[in-house]
Scaffold this active site. Structure first.
Site, PDB file in Angstrom:
ATOM      1  N   HIS A  35       0.839  -1.210   0.000  1.00 39.63           N
ATOM      2  CA  HIS A  35       0.000   0.000   0.000  1.00 39.63           C
ATOM      3  C   HIS A  35       0.873   1.259   0.000  1.00 39.63           C
ATOM      4  CE1 HIS A  35      -3.899  -1.988   1.760  1.00 39.63           C
ATOM      5  NE2 HIS A  35      -3.489  -2.535   0.615  1.00 39.63           N
ATOM      6  N   GLU A  76       0.905   3.858   1.870  1.00 36.42           N
ATOM      7  CA  GLU A  76       1.428   4.255   3.182  1.00 36.42           C
ATOM      8  C   GLU A  76       2.665   3.437   3.548  1.00 36.42           C
ATOM      9  OE1 GLU A  76      -1.679   3.412   2.366  1.00 36.42           O
ATOM     10  OE2 GLU A  76      -3.137   4.084   3.852  1.00 36.42           O
ATOM     11  N   CYS A  92      -6.051   1.706   5.880  1.00 40.21           N
ATOM     12  CA  CYS A  92      -6.680   0.438   6.264  1.00 40.21           C
ATOM     13  C   CYS A  92      -6.094  -0.012   7.601  1.00 40.21           C
ATOM     14  CB  CYS A  92      -6.423  -0.606   5.180  1.00 40.21           C
ATOM     15  SG  CYS A  92      -4.709  -1.184   5.149  1.00 40.21           S
ATOM     16  N   CYS A 103      -2.188  -0.624   7.469  1.00 37.04           N
ATOM     17  CA  CYS A 103      -1.396   0.613   7.442  1.00 37.04           C
ATOM     18  C   CYS A 103      -1.510   1.356   8.767  1.00 37.04           C
ATOM     19  CB  CYS A 103      -1.812   1.486   6.271  1.00 37.04           C
ATOM     20  SG  CYS A 103      -1.383   0.728   4.699  1.00 37.04           S
TER      21      CYS A 103
HETATM   22 ZN    ZN Z   1      -3.361   0.094   3.746  1.00 36.54          ZN
END
Ligand code: ZN
Length: 149
Positions: A56, A58, A86, A89
């Site tokens: 991801h 992040e 999410c 993260c």
């Molecule tokens: Zn994430």
């Protein structure tokens, strides 16, 4: 005109990262990490490119910021991310002890807020910065994807 270094300014940088993800056929989420109004790390979603569910935006930005600083804690940093983080993260951000998280669009289904993921007690979180732009980009991505299939 000189643009002020405000949340909108840095969220625009995160949106540029999201657009880079879009170009690569990745779900368009982008992030930047700043310290003292300076961008020290950028990242965008790379889950398809790296065939890695943990790639991801992040996560990319956290790793890049730690490399830049030569230290694992981001307690003087702010993360700008186009979509609410999410659980994974948010968990990584917990470990980083990041000072502030600013997100764009909400993610009601998979975001950390509705799922009650714990952030570090020293982490501030706020959102809704350029949310329209961030969700418009996501919508455009999924429309185009549907049309290709
Ligand atoms: Zn994430």
């Amino acid at each position: 005109m000189i643009e002020p270094f405000d949340d909108t300014y840095f969220m625009k940088k995160a949106l540029q990262e999201a657009e880079a993800a879009f170009e690569q056929g990745e779900i368009p989420v982008g992030a930047v990490i700043t310290i003292d109004n300076r961008v020290i790390a950028r990242g965008h979603n790379l889950t398809e490119t790296l065939t890695d569910v943990t790639a991801h935006a992040e996560m990319q930005a956290i790793t890049a910021a730690s490399n830049f600083l030569g230290g694992k804690y981001l307690n003087k940093c702010t993360l700008y991310v186009t979509l609410e983080p999410c659980q994974m993260c948010a968990g990584a951000l917990y470990w980083s002890q990041i000072s502030k998280i600013v997100y764009g669009a909400r993610d009601e289904a998979r975001g950390c807020i509705n799922l009650n993921t714990k952030l570090h007690p020293k982490t501030e979180i706020s959102g809704g910065v350029l949310a329209e732009e961030a969700s418009a980009l996501m919508k455009r991505f999924f429309v185009e994807k549907r049309n290709l299939n």
